[in-house]
Scaffold this active site. Sequence first.
Site, PDB file in Angstrom:
ATOM      1  N   LYS A  95      15.134  37.179  38.637  1.00 36.28           N
ATOM      2  CA  LYS A  95      15.564  37.780  37.103  1.00 36.28           C
ATOM      3  C   LYS A  95      14.315  38.736  36.466  1.00 36.28           C
ATOM      4  CE  LYS A  95      16.824  35.643  32.869  1.00 36.28           C
ATOM      5  NZ  LYS A  95      17.089  34.132  32.320  1.00 36.28           N
ATOM      6  N   SER A 176      21.775  34.048  30.333  1.00 38.77           N
ATOM      7  CA  SER A 176      20.900  35.149  30.545  1.00 38.77           C
ATOM      8  C   SER A 176      20.691  35.511  31.939  1.00 38.77           C
ATOM      9  CB  SER A 176      19.703  35.115  29.667  1.00 38.77           C
ATOM     10  OG  SER A 176      18.835  34.113  30.446  1.00 38.77           O
ATOM     11  N   SER A 200      20.902  29.033  30.548  1.00 41.04           N
ATOM     12  CA  SER A 200      20.697  30.385  31.401  1.00 41.04           C
ATOM     13  C   SER A 200      20.665  30.279  32.704  1.00 41.04           C
ATOM     14  CB  SER A 200      19.522  31.012  30.719  1.00 41.04           C
ATOM     15  OG  SER A 200      19.943  31.523  29.412  1.00 41.04           O
TER      16      SER A 200
END
Length: 526
Positions: A95, A176, A200
């Site tokens: 990420k 996210s 997330s």
Amino acid sequence: MAALLGACVPAASQAASPQAGPDSASALVAAMRAGRLAPDSLVRRYRARIARTDAGPDGLHAILALNPDAVAQAAALARMRRVRGPLYGLPIMVKDNIETRDPLPTTAGSLALLGNVTHRDAPVIARLRAAGAIVLGKGNLSEWANFRSAHASSGWSAVGGLTRNPYDRARTACGSSAGSAVAVAAGLAAAAIGTETNGSVTCPAAVNGIVGLKPTVGLVSRTFVVPISASQDTPGPMTRTVRDAALLLGVMAGSDPADPATAQADRHRADYLAGLTPDALRGRRIGVLRFAQGKNPELRAVFDAALARLRAQGATLVEIGEFDRKSLGDAELTVLLSEFRTGVNVYLAQTPPAVKTRDLTALIAFDVAHADREMPSFEQDIFEESDKAPALSDPAYLTARATARRLAGAEGIDAMLAHDRLDALVAPTTGPAWLTDLVLGDRPGDGTGAGTLAAVAGYPHLSVPMGRVRGLPVGLSFIGTAWSEPALLAMGYAYEQAMAGGQGLTPQQFPPDGRSPGRPANRSGN
């Protein structure tokens, strides 16, 4: 080795048993350690898959950037014939709020951080690399980990556009860590690292049909991760199977002198693979969080089927009806607003000189100056609230933090577990993926899921594929007290195996371009 990696399709398209998939992280590592597959060859296959499915107007937009050195790093690893770590040659997606030493910026999805090339690994990435993993690239995310506006659309960032759900591109990839989840679900990486503050990791895992684990806060280092909340942030693995999640967690977990929250991590680290047996549910007492099951009758039917499967595997289920979550949510928001301003100001102040925004106030001004690209669909109301939030020494913050931890932990999860002598709690992770709406933002529905309890308490939360609602994946959450990852992974594994044995995971073949059968590509949006 044509059988390995297969067509790189979403996890559900493999054989019914999650363990049987030749492209699970565990299977790929075993093949490379045995010399049946070359790490650089595997990296090239993933890169080719990404080129076919991720970019362009109809692409998934899960990937922000590819590591230009990944093939060379994999080839160099292969030449070190005596080095065969537990993740030997495994290509992972990271990420893009986690720093890596590769020549890539860590942007958190924001144009303000395009110059944030630090040439350093976050400790969690250093651990993965030392175990043999290859950083394939950086995953798209909800900009600033979805902490810029209450009206944001999950998976959108100014840098990467909108990440699309591979099961239905008109629907959200959620949370996210959207790009990390889609990369795994669509076969663009063997595994991925996400981060969670509240939902997330687990929400995108659930709606994309994969496994996601939010560890106990303090089990995994957060150093050099763009922060939201010192109380709640943690990286976590996102994988095809529970075994893969346990494999990655065993490498990721451990103390870091730069992150005081991890002071107890080494004491609580465990062999997370050791307890993965098909009978791990036998004799367990599990609380059923009915208040978190939502109102969707089809989702409730899938949840009831999951509960029946837990009973069939020998678990005793105890119904838990009500819990007041409003007071918890109010206290959590106060904590996050204060901790974000403090944490992001410290982070921005230490970025390379190429980054000109050195604090949250400057970041707000940057977004205003670049509103056409940064704010085409939603504003920055959370940023603005955070910039005016109480300091960490303020009684309002201190009271909110104590209240949130008490409600979620001592009077929440711990009280439920103790009252009925339970080993874990279960609930649907969230509802099926909702339609993406760049005008009104996320609309997650009717309060389904209990992830906020685990997030605020800082306790572990495992989401495992539970089934489907009209073809859309939904997840089953296993939640426990602090440091209970071994038990949660064991129970999740046993459930996963029971699903496979009962054909609960219906195979679904995805075409080579990653588009779901029967659902047209969404050509609107970013």
